[in-house]
Design an enzyme around this catalytic site. Structure first.
Site, PDB file in Angstrom:
ATOM      1  N   ASP A  91      -0.172   5.108   0.962  1.00 58.46           N
ATOM      2  CA  ASP A  91      -0.407   6.081   2.031  1.00 58.46           C
ATOM      3  C   ASP A  91      -0.514   5.403   3.391  1.00 58.46           C
ATOM      4  O   ASP A  91      -1.327   4.499   3.590  1.00 58.46           O
ATOM      5  CB  ASP A  91      -1.694   6.860   1.751  1.00 58.46           C
ATOM      6  CG  ASP A  91      -1.589   7.686   0.484  1.00 58.46           C
ATOM      7  OD1 ASP A  91      -0.793   8.633   0.473  1.00 58.46           O
ATOM      8  OD2 ASP A  91      -2.288   7.366  -0.495  1.00 58.46           O
ATOM      9  N   ASP A  97       0.871  -1.168   0.000  1.00 61.03           N
ATOM     10  CA  ASP A  97       0.000   0.000   0.000  1.00 61.03           C
ATOM     11  C   ASP A  97       0.915   1.227   0.000  1.00 61.03           C
ATOM     12  O   ASP A  97       2.115   1.120   0.296  1.00 61.03           O
ATOM     13  CB  ASP A  97      -0.889  -0.030   1.247  1.00 61.03           C
ATOM     14  CG  ASP A  97      -1.688   1.238   1.418  1.00 61.03           C
ATOM     15  OD1 ASP A  97      -2.398   1.620   0.473  1.00 61.03           O
ATOM     16  OD2 ASP A  97      -1.594   1.857   2.495  1.00 61.03           O
TER      17      ASP A  97
END
Length: 212
Positions: free
Chosen positions: A11, A9
């Site tokens: 953020d 991922d």
């Protein structure tokens, strides 16, 4: 090497952007006479923009969410111009994987333009062969599609992938894709329900998962 690829991922996992997003969201909503509280923001962490809009509409009622979205993205862009800090261990782990020749990908709920801007400003773009954004999929996290697409574009079996996530939504998506999931705490306390390993940072999570 126990994995054929590692999928991250963006953020809150590789980049310390969730706090920036809170500030930019507060500024954007304030322009429209609305207040983004921390409890409300934490509900939005790890959620794609379409769902965020629906949640904000449910919370605030009818407003010009096209304008709010544009203002929020503009504030994000402005804050990112000053540089985006990495999460602890991000550069070290990515460099280690590069030396080992391990394929890497991003699976993010951010839109393409935002993700590319963040990767450029954080100097992490060079590490990734594949970047899957919200624009690439029909069903966003917690559906497994972003992670499955990342694995497919890398040409690997998702069951042979290690995934790093911070949000519960993202961990659920990676778990549903059949990947080994390391969940690294950020703003939202991990439930651990869809994680094989819970870690304080990326490097300790990598060690737990058997990366060397």
């Amino acid at each position: 090497m126990p994995y054929d690829a590692v999928i991250f991922d963006l953020d809150g996992t590789l980049l310390d952007t969730e706090r920036m997003a809170f500030v930019s969201g507060q500024r954007a909503l304030a322009r429209h006479g609305l207040t983004l509280t921390e409890p409300l923001f934490l509900r939005l962490v790890g959620v794609d923009s379409v769902t965020v809009r629906a949640m904000l509409k449910d919370h605030f009622g009818d407003h010009d969410f096209d304008a709010i979205d544009a203002d929020w993205r503009a504030e994000d862009h402005h804050l990112a111009e000053a540089g985006i800090p990495h999460k602890p261990g991000a550069e070290a782990l990515l460099s280690q994987l590069a030396v080992q020749g391990t394929p890497k990908a991003i699976a993010t709920s951010s839109r393409r333009a935002g993700a590319q801007h963040k990767l450029a400003k954080s100097a992490l773009a060079r590490h990734f062969e594949v970047v899957v954004t919200r624009d690439c999929v029909t069903h966003a996290k917690p559906a497994p599609e972003p992670f499955l697409l990342a694995a497919r574009r890398l040409g690997v079996d998702p069951r042979r992938c290690l995934a790093f996530e911070d949000s519960n939504t993202g961990a659920e998506a990676a778990f549903a894709a059949g990947m080994t999931v390391v969940q690294v705490a950020d703003l939202v306390t991990p439930t651990g329900r869809h994680a094989h390993h819970l870690a304080e940072d990326l490097l300790s999570g990598a060690k737990m998962a058997g990366l060397r």
